[in-house]
Design a protein around this motif. Structure first.
Motif, short mmCIF file in Angstrom:
data_model
loop_
_atom_site.label_atom_id
_atom_site.label_comp_id
_atom_site.label_asym_id
_atom_site.label_seq_id
_atom_site.Cartn_x
_atom_site.Cartn_y
_atom_site.Cartn_z
N ASN A 1 33.72 -1.37 6.10
CA ASN A 1 34.16 -0.01 5.83
C ASN A 1 33.75 0.84 7.03
O ASN A 1 32.56 1.02 7.31
CB ASN A 1 33.51 0.52 4.54
CG ASN A 1 34.12 1.85 4.09
OD1 ASN A 1 34.54 2.65 4.90
ND2 ASN A 1 34.14 2.06 2.78
N PHE A 2 34.72 1.34 7.76
CA PHE A 2 34.46 2.08 8.99
C PHE A 2 33.61 3.32 8.72
O PHE A 2 32.68 3.63 9.49
CB PHE A 2 35.79 2.48 9.64
CG PHE A 2 35.63 3.20 10.95
CD1 PHE A 2 35.44 2.49 12.12
CD2 PHE A 2 35.67 4.58 11.02
CE1 PHE A 2 35.28 3.14 13.33
CE2 PHE A 2 35.51 5.24 12.22
CZ PHE A 2 35.32 4.53 13.38
N LYS B 1 48.84 -0.93 14.27
CA LYS B 1 48.42 -1.16 12.89
C LYS B 1 47.14 -0.38 12.62
O LYS B 1 46.14 -0.53 13.33
CB LYS B 1 48.19 -2.65 12.63
CG LYS B 1 49.46 -3.48 12.71
CD LYS B 1 49.20 -4.93 12.32
CE LYS B 1 50.49 -5.75 12.35
NZ LYS B 1 50.27 -7.15 11.95
N VAL B 2 47.18 0.44 11.58
CA VAL B 2 46.02 1.25 11.21
C VAL B 2 45.04 0.37 10.45
O VAL B 2 45.35 -0.15 9.37
CB VAL B 2 46.45 2.46 10.36
CG1 VAL B 2 45.23 3.27 9.94
CG2 VAL B 2 47.43 3.33 11.12
N GLN B 3 43.84 0.21 11.00
CA GLN B 3 42.80 -0.60 10.36
C GLN B 3 41.70 0.26 9.74
O GLN B 3 40.95 -0.23 8.89
CB GLN B 3 42.17 -1.55 11.39
CG GLN B 3 43.17 -2.42 12.15
CD GLN B 3 43.86 -3.44 11.26
OE1 GLN B 3 43.53 -3.61 10.09
NE2 GLN B 3 44.86 -4.12 11.81
N ALA B 4 41.58 1.52 10.13
CA ALA B 4 40.56 2.41 9.59
C ALA B 4 41.03 3.85 9.74
O ALA B 4 41.79 4.18 10.66
CB ALA B 4 39.22 2.22 10.30
N GLY C 1 44.57 -2.16 5.62
CA GLY C 1 43.68 -2.17 6.76
C GLY C 1 42.46 -3.05 6.54
O GLY C 1 42.05 -3.33 5.41
N THR C 2 41.86 -3.48 7.63
CA THR C 2 40.72 -4.39 7.57
C THR C 2 39.42 -3.66 7.28
O THR C 2 38.55 -4.19 6.56
CB THR C 2 40.59 -5.15 8.89
OG1 THR C 2 41.85 -5.77 9.20
CG2 THR C 2 39.53 -6.23 8.80
N PHE C 3 39.26 -2.43 7.80
CA PHE C 3 37.98 -1.73 7.69
C PHE C 3 38.12 -0.42 6.92
O PHE C 3 37.65 0.63 7.36
CB PHE C 3 37.41 -1.45 9.09
CG PHE C 3 37.25 -2.67 9.93
CD1 PHE C 3 36.19 -3.54 9.72
CD2 PHE C 3 38.16 -2.98 10.93
CE1 PHE C 3 36.03 -4.68 10.49
CE2 PHE C 3 38.02 -4.11 11.70
CZ PHE C 3 36.95 -4.97 11.48
#
Length: 530
Positions: free
Chosen positions: A479-480, A228-231, A429-431
């Motif tokens: 935010n990455f 899963k792509v988070q950033a 994504g989370t970040f």
């Protein structure tokens, strides 16, 4: 009476002589020199070396000692009754290679600094096998054994059905921003690094699980590895291919992503790992009416970049199948059509051996030579059209030596055989940040003025409010790209504490997450717009 002791000695001219002893026990107490010089026979001509099995003992004049093995007895050396000793003229130690032996293979010469094989079981050395055959054979004719050895030294390229990752969840917000960044740059191809997490889930997501009773065993279900792509991190990219609008810039930073301390440290503190990369390509790359390309989104140049990125990833995490999965996401602009692939194991090993031949513009060498010959007989106006045509990446790529495809040798490899189809699903994504990336497009390590003002305002609200009032600030820091831009602005200890607090907040522990007032004060000094 004791048993006799006989040694078979092969001379340099090929003849075999027998050296016999009446007493086996007495013969085994002799040294190798004494046994071969017994009865005054002139068997040895110094300097020479005696070989038996995998052991080689150099011998010189009687008053010199070149090796401790020459003073050992036959029994300690493991020489028994009936052993075959081969005498080679000259000293074989520290002998400089000459002729064909002095010519290193092209693979060893070009990969002297990178001898790491991602898949050792698939490693081949065709040129090494060819040199061994040439040293053995005095004539140009090859035997069936030689042809078989050369055949076994070739890579066998076959379609690979599955890869380490069964499906990829791509962040829709990050994908839209990537497409917008490509459109802003006049549809110039761009690249990005995908960071996320790996999970195990059911292979069939729609399957309903029925429970019969509490005492019954759980139903055995098939699970698969997903990512899963988070950033998404877009590195610095130079428009160095002004004459070629079909190629992206991966050499500046992307291929060396593991050396970017800010990116890798922030990802480690957030619990993220590299899971793939993404690139965009213009719709005109395929041309019109092209039968060879068939609108394939991944060409030879893309496969080489993907394999190099996967090798960098595997150097960090190892060769374990659960960790080595690395996806390639191809996005067509401006339509936004996206597909996901993985590179086959054989293709990654071939790139590690520097098997694929490319020029700077991504065109195969052999094909280009043919086009140069043809262009000498045409007019200058036609030359411009042809130069523009072979600036495009090609689906077929030339290999340094033949490979096996369907049992036949060929030097033209189809890129389709190097791809593994991977399912693509969407999620958030989370970040990735809610509003924007927050960093400059030309420099991903600097915050935009708008993001600095937004952070400064959120910091003031967090300072006047209670602990629960830090939610808006933490939402902005999820935010990455913003965290990477702040990496060099804050001390290492403060940055680690800040990033781990953001990760804790992103996992759902919102009420239990509070930032240190000292870190808030330093962060306010950094984000203040002068």
């Amino acid at each position: 009476s004791s048993k006799p002791f006989i040694l078979r000695v092969r001379q340099p001219d090929g003849t075999v002589e027998r050296v016999g002893f009446a007493n086996a026990q007495a013969a085994q107490d002799l040294t190798l020199r004494q046994a071969l010089e017994q009865q005054g026979r002139n068997i040895l001509q110094y300097p020479c070396s005696v070989q038996f099995g995998s052991t080689c003992i150099p011998l010189t004049n009687e008053d010199e000692t070149t090796s401790p093995s020459s003073q050992q007895t036959l029994q300690s050396l493991g020489i028994r009754h009936g052993s075959l000793l081969t005498i080679a003229p000259g000293d074989t130690q520290d002998k400089k290679p000459s002729g064909l032996q002095a010519k290193p293979s092209r693979r060893n010469k070009e990969s002297i600094h990178n001898k790491w094989d991602p898949f050792p079981d698939l490693a081949k050395d065709y040129e090494g096998a060819l040199r061994m055959i040439r040293r053995r054979k005095n004539s140009a004719q090859l035997s069936f054994n030689d042809l078989s050895a050369m055949h076994q030294a070739l890579h066998s390229v076959e379609p690979q059905s599955t890869g380490p990752l069964h499906r990829l969840y791509l962040c829709q917000v990050a994908a839209e921003r990537f497409a917008q960044a490509t459109a802003t740059a006049e549809n110039r191809p761009r690249v990005a690094l995908l960071l996320g997490t790996r999970h195990r889930e059911r292979r069939d997501l729609k399957k309903i699980r029925h429970k019969t009773s509490l005492s019954s065993t759980t139903e055995a279900e098939e699970f698969c590895q997903v990512a899963k792509v988070q950033a998404v991190w877009q590195p610095q990219q130079q428009q160095q291919h002004q004459s070629n609008k079909y190629l992206y810039d991966a050499q500046t930073e992307l291929l060396h992503f593991d050396r970017k301390e800010a990116v890798m440290k922030v990802a480690e503190w957030l619990g993220l790992v590299p899971i793939g990369w993404m690139y965009s390509y213009p719709e005109q790359r395929h041309g019109s009416g092209s039968k060879d390309e068939d609108s394939l989104p991944v060409f030879g140049h893309d496969i080489q970049t993907a394999a190099q990125l996967q090798m960098s990833h595997m150097r960090r995490v190892g060769r374990d199948e659960a960790d080595r999965g690395f996806c390639t996401v191809a996005m067509q602009t401006p339509s936004g059509a996206t597909e996901v692939f993985q590179v086959s194991d054989v293709a990654v090993q071939m790139v590690a051996e520097n098997m694929l031949v490319f020029d700077n513009d991504g065109t195969s060498t052999d094909k280009k030579k043919k086009k140069k010959k043809a262009s000498n007989t045409t007019k200058s106006s036609n030359n411009k059209k042809k130069s523009a045509s072979h600036n495009k990446p090609r689906r077929f790529v030339t290999t340094r030596h033949p490979v096996l495809v369907d049992g036949q040798e060929t030097t033209e490899l189809d890129s389709v055989l190097c791809l593994v189809n991977t399912a693509l699903l969407s999620h958030t994504g989370t970040f990735v940040g809610k509003s924007s990336s927050g960093v400059k497009k030309t420099n991903p390590y600097q915050l935009t003025k708008k993001m600095r003002k937004t952070l400064s305002k959120a910091l003031k609200d967090a300072a006047t409010a209670s602990t629960s009032g830090q939610g808006q600030l933490l939402e902005l820091l999820c935010n990455f790209n913003v965290l990477v831009a702040l990496y060099d602005e804050l001390p290492a200890a403060d940055m680690e504490s800040l990033v781990k607090s953001v990760g804790k907040y992103a996992k759902g522990l919102k009420k239990a997450t509070a930032l240190d007032p000292a870190i808030l004060k330093r962060l306010d000094q950094v984000t203040t717009v002068g």
